[in-house]
Design an enzyme around this catalytic site. Structure first.
Site, short mmCIF file in Angstrom:
data_model
loop_
_atom_site.label_atom_id
_atom_site.label_comp_id
_atom_site.label_asym_id
_atom_site.label_seq_id
_atom_site.Cartn_x
_atom_site.Cartn_y
_atom_site.Cartn_z
CG HIS A 69 33.53 39.48 56.37
ND1 HIS A 69 32.39 38.77 56.70
CD2 HIS A 69 34.06 39.91 57.53
CE1 HIS A 69 32.24 38.80 58.02
NE2 HIS A 69 33.24 39.47 58.54
CG HIS B 114 35.45 35.45 59.69
ND1 HIS B 114 36.29 35.72 60.74
CD2 HIS B 114 34.79 36.60 59.42
CE1 HIS B 114 36.14 36.99 61.09
NE2 HIS B 114 35.25 37.54 60.31
#
Length: 166
Positions: free
Chosen positions: A88, A73
């Site tokens: 992120h 992620h």
């Protein structure tokens, strides 16, 4: 300051301007509006966030991929000018344990701006993540003398989102 620094000029004295491109397509959002204090209070660095409308994250600069989180992620990378970036996807997406994410690039891989790093299932993540706002932060802000942030809609690998002076 050594002899060669005097002769050719010290590295520090030359301001370098670096353009950071959008790692995903979507709309720029102020970093202060990200629903996570780590990002909104710039604890990990300054930058912007993007509300995505596509399904891949690309390299925002030419450089080297650093760490790609096990859950795919988020990743860090360093530009050829020494800018350290952190991308992120979403907020609390680590809790999905990788669901909805597919790693394309490898840690330590040299990449060009626009190369795909991670692919994701936006529809699934919009349902399961706390937020899909994706912070893009500069983690070595101590080396940056000026940061200019862009606004509006952006295209992955094509639109400039930040202009830095190092």
């Amino acid at each position: 300051m050594g002899f060669f620094d005097k002769l050719f000029g010290a590295k520090e004295s030359k301001a370098v301007e670096v353009e950071i491109y959008a790692p995903l397509s979507g709309e720029i959002v102020n970093i202060e509006d990200v629903p996570d204090v780590v990002f909104s209070e710039k604890i990990v660095g300054d930058g912007i966030a993007i509300r995505p409308n596509s399904n891949k994250i690309v390299a925002p600069v030419d450089g080297v991929i650093g760490k790609i989180f096990e859950t795919n992620h988020a990743f860090s990378m360093e530009s050829k000018e020494g800018i350290e970036l952190f991308v992120h996807f979403g907020i609390d997406t680590v809790e999905l344990k990788g669901e909805g994410f597919t790693r394309v690039a490898k840690e330590g891989q040299e990449v060009k701006r626009g190369d795909t790093v991670i692919e994701f299932d936006l529809e699934l993540l919009e349902q399961k993540a706390k937020s899909v706002l994706t912070p893009v932060v500069i983690s070595n802000m101590d080396e940056i003398s000026n940061i200019s942030k862009k606004v509006g809609d952006v295209v992955a690998g094509e639109s400039v989102i930040l202009v830095l002076k190092k």
